[in-house]
Scaffold this motif. Structure first.
Motif, mmCIF file in Angstrom:
data_model
loop_
_atom_site.group_PDB
_atom_site.id
_atom_site.type_symbol
_atom_site.label_atom_id
_atom_site.label_comp_id
_atom_site.label_asym_id
_atom_site.label_seq_id
_atom_site.Cartn_x
_atom_site.Cartn_y
_atom_site.Cartn_z
ATOM 1 N N VAL A 158 0.873 -1.036 -0.030
ATOM 2 C CA VAL A 158 -0.062 -0.025 0.155
ATOM 3 C C VAL A 158 0.696 1.364 -0.039
ATOM 4 O O VAL A 158 1.591 1.472 0.899
ATOM 5 N N CYS A 159 0.640 1.932 -0.971
ATOM 6 C CA CYS A 159 1.397 3.357 -0.904
ATOM 7 C C CYS A 159 0.541 4.370 -0.303
ATOM 8 O O CYS A 159 -0.344 4.620 -0.795
ATOM 9 N N ARG A 160 1.118 4.943 0.384
ATOM 10 C CA ARG A 160 0.471 6.235 1.276
ATOM 11 C C ARG A 160 1.280 7.445 1.039
ATOM 12 O O ARG A 160 2.542 7.500 1.137
ATOM 13 N N LEU A 161 0.668 8.633 0.956
ATOM 14 C CA LEU A 161 1.210 9.892 1.007
ATOM 15 C C LEU A 161 1.591 10.256 2.358
ATOM 16 O O LEU A 161 0.709 10.068 3.188
ATOM 17 N N SER A 162 2.815 10.606 2.553
ATOM 18 C CA SER A 162 3.303 10.875 3.863
ATOM 19 C C SER A 162 4.041 12.379 3.850
ATOM 20 O O SER A 162 4.390 12.879 3.125
ATOM 21 N N THR A 163 3.815 12.794 5.244
ATOM 22 C CA THR A 163 4.569 14.036 5.598
ATOM 23 C C THR A 163 5.429 13.703 6.687
ATOM 24 O O THR A 163 6.260 14.750 7.124
ATOM 25 N N GLU A 164 5.544 12.586 6.762
ATOM 26 C CA GLU A 164 6.740 12.301 8.013
ATOM 27 C C GLU A 164 7.921 11.301 7.533
ATOM 28 O O GLU A 164 8.328 10.593 8.202
ATOM 29 N N GLY A 165 8.383 11.371 6.301
ATOM 30 C CA GLY A 165 9.382 10.800 5.633
ATOM 31 C C GLY A 165 9.076 9.593 4.605
ATOM 32 O O GLY A 165 7.882 9.315 4.688
ATOM 33 N N THR A 166 9.873 9.305 3.873
ATOM 34 C CA THR A 166 9.739 8.182 3.027
ATOM 35 C C THR A 166 10.640 6.937 3.495
ATOM 36 O O THR A 166 11.628 6.794 4.137
ATOM 37 N N LYS A 167 9.758 5.896 3.545
ATOM 38 C CA LYS A 167 10.040 4.789 4.536
ATOM 39 C C LYS A 167 9.285 3.676 4.082
ATOM 40 O O LYS A 167 8.213 3.621 3.218
ATOM 41 N N VAL A 168 9.436 2.311 4.593
ATOM 42 C CA VAL A 168 8.522 1.289 4.415
ATOM 43 C C VAL A 168 8.285 0.606 6.011
ATOM 44 O O VAL A 168 9.325 0.716 6.873
ATOM 45 N N SER A 169 7.024 0.003 5.953
ATOM 46 C CA SER A 169 7.061 -0.642 7.210
ATOM 47 C C SER A 169 6.179 -2.005 6.940
ATOM 48 O O SER A 169 5.558 -2.201 5.897
ATOM 49 N N LEU A 170 6.267 -2.934 7.673
ATOM 50 C CA LEU A 170 5.537 -4.358 7.476
ATOM 51 C C LEU A 170 4.870 -4.575 8.520
ATOM 52 O O LEU A 170 5.283 -4.586 9.853
ATOM 53 N N ASP A 171 3.394 -4.648 8.452
ATOM 54 C CA ASP A 171 2.544 -4.879 9.456
ATOM 55 C C ASP A 171 1.801 -6.248 9.183
ATOM 56 O O ASP A 171 0.908 -6.285 8.324
ATOM 57 N N GLY A 172 2.093 -7.539 10.005
ATOM 58 C CA GLY A 172 1.641 -8.542 9.349
ATOM 59 C C GLY A 172 2.302 -9.076 7.858
ATOM 60 O O GLY A 172 3.409 -9.188 7.565
#
Length: 155
Positions: free
Chosen positions: A109-123
């Motif tokens: 899922v690509c999200r527009l962010s205002t807190e940096g460009t990064k990746v996370s894995l949840d499940g």
């Protein structure tokens, strides 16, 4: 003259109506609908390449709720999202990477962010945060990351 209970009911009703109207999503223009259709079609091509390379069944999408004022003529995050998703093909270049993607990632899922460009894995959901103002990819450790190195860190 209004009685207090009647006045209270009127105020509550008007608040409920205001609350309902504010929760409805704004109507999309034809340009926005066409923009999203193009974004989705291009992302699907990257998704297909990932699934072919990784032997997986990853589904990819944009978190549209993070694009409150989406303007396909001005937005430039689609290429960053496509590049990020497409980089999973590189991760699958090794047996360990291929196994990790195939076994772990079911959705990106690509999200527009205002807190940096990064990746996370949840499940099994890999969320790709795209910050157009801060395009440097960050990870758990200080320093510069590529999408590949950021993925390998969370996988």
């Amino acid at each position: 003259m209004f009685r207090v209970p009647t006045l209270c009911l009127c105020l509550l009703a008007s608040l409920a109506i205001a609350d309902e109207s504010s929760s409805k999503p704004a109507r999309l223009t034809v340009a926005q609908k066409n923009g999203w259709a193009t974004y989705d079609a291009e992302l699907k091509k990257k998704e297909d390449a990932v699934n072919k390379a990784c032997g997986s069944s990853v589904k990819s999408s944009y978190d549209r709720s993070t694009y409150p004022a989406f303007d396909p003529m001005k937005d430039r995050t689609q290429s960053a999202c496509q590049m990020a998703v497409g980089t999973l093909v590189e991760v699958c270049g090794t047996a360990d990477g291929k196994a990790a993607v195939k076994e772990t990632v079911k959705k990106t899922v690509c999200r527009l962010s205002t807190e940096g460009t990064k990746v996370s894995l949840d499940g099994s959901v890999m969320t790709i945060y795209i910050d157009p103002e801060n395009t440097s990819i960050t990870g758990k450790q200080p320093g510069s990351y590529s999408w590949k190195s950021a993925y390998e860190e969370v996988l």
